[in-house]
Design a protein around this motif. Structure first.
Motif, short mmCIF file in Angstrom:
data_model
loop_
_atom_site.label_atom_id
_atom_site.label_comp_id
_atom_site.label_asym_id
_atom_site.label_seq_id
_atom_site.Cartn_x
_atom_site.Cartn_y
_atom_site.Cartn_z
N ARG A 67 68.59 34.95 21.97
CA ARG A 67 68.82 34.57 23.37
C ARG A 67 68.23 35.63 24.31
NH1 ARG A 67 74.38 34.18 23.62
NH2 ARG A 67 74.23 32.08 22.80
N GLU A 68 68.49 36.91 24.03
CA GLU A 68 68.01 37.99 24.90
C GLU A 68 66.49 38.11 24.91
OE1 GLU A 68 69.77 41.69 23.73
OE2 GLU A 68 71.73 41.18 24.56
N GLU A 106 80.26 44.23 16.68
CA GLU A 106 79.64 42.91 16.69
C GLU A 106 79.38 42.44 15.26
OE1 GLU A 106 76.04 41.06 19.34
OE2 GLU A 106 75.58 42.92 18.28
N ARG A 139 72.53 36.58 19.64
CA ARG A 139 72.32 37.34 20.88
C ARG A 139 70.87 37.80 21.01
NH1 ARG A 139 71.74 42.41 21.31
NH2 ARG A 139 72.84 42.95 19.38
N ASP A 168 76.61 37.06 15.17
CA ASP A 168 76.61 37.10 16.63
C ASP A 168 75.42 37.92 17.15
OD1 ASP A 168 78.91 35.55 16.73
OD2 ASP A 168 80.23 37.30 16.75
#
Length: 178
Positions: free
Chosen positions: A91-92, A80, A88, A84
Motif C-alpha cells: 500500500r505504501e 507488527e 502495508r 500486516d
C-alpha cells in the motif's frame, strides 16, 4: 554459511565470551558483566511477489537508483505481524490494495542480518501509484519476470521458488555482528 556471531553485549557493550548452555546443548554468547546469556538479534523483513488475479503477471520494481528489477520489500515494524507488514508495504510503496495474501517461504539473509518472509500478494488494481521509494515498476508475464529480475539475488530465489516449488537460495557470506 557460518552463523552470524555477536562480539559485544547489546546491553552493556562488554566483550562476550562463549559459555556452554545445557538446554541448548552448545556454547552461547555470555556477558560476564551482565552475568547473562545473549542470544542473536536480527532484523525481520518481508518481500512480496505481487500478481494480478489471473496470476499470469508479476509486478517488479526498481528503486533507489538501481537499474535492475526486484520484488517489493520492506522491514517489519516492532509489534507488527509479517502479514500486516506485507500489506502495508504494498500500500505504501505502490498504492495497491491486497485482495489475497499467502506465505511462501522464509530465508535468513546474512548480508543485512535479516530474516526475510516472502509472500504472494494478489492485487486487483493494475495501476500502481508509487511513492518516492519506487523509481519505476512494470507488470511482466511470468517468463519476462524470470528473465528480468536481478540475477543471483534473494528476490530471484523467492520468485523462482514460488514459480517452480524448488527453493535455491544464493550463498551469501555472513558479516560479524558487533
Amino acid at each position: 554459511m557460518p552463523p552470524v556471531r555477536m562480539i559485544h553485549c547489546m546491553q552493556c557493550g562488554a566483550k562476550l565470551e562463549e559459555k556452554y548452555l545445557a538446554s541448548e546443548e552448545k556454547n552461547i554468547p555470555w556477558c560476564p558483566v551482565c552475568n547473562a546469556y545473549r542470544f542473536p538479534v536480527f532484523n525481520a523483513g518481508v518481500s512480496m511477489i505481487i500478481t494480478n488475479p489471473k496470476r499470469d503477471k508479476v509486478l517488479l520494481i526498481r528503486q533507489y537508483g538501481g537499474d535492475e528489477y526486484i520484488l517489493c520489500a520492506g522491514y517489519i515494524n516492532r509489534g507488527e505481524d509479517a502479514e500486516d507488514a506485507a500489506i502495508r508495504e504494498i500500500r505504501e510503496e505502490l498504492g495497491l490494495e491486497v485482495q489475497f495474501l499467502s506465505f511462501n517461504r522464509s530465508h535468513f539473509y546474512a548480508p543485512s542480518n535479516t530474516l526475510m518472509f516472502n509472500f504472494t500478494a494478489v492485487v486487483s488494481d493494475a495501476d500502481a501509484v508509487p511513492n518516492e521509494e519506487i523509481d519505476s515498476w512494470s507488470w511482466m508475464g511470468i517468463d519476462e519476470a524470470r528473465s528480468r529480475i536481478r540475477r543471483n539475488s534473494l528476490a530471484q530465489a523467492f520468485l523462482n521458488g514460488y514459480l517452480s516449488g524448488t527453493w535455491n537460495f544464493p550463498q551469501t557470506p555472513a558479516k560479524p555482528y558487533k
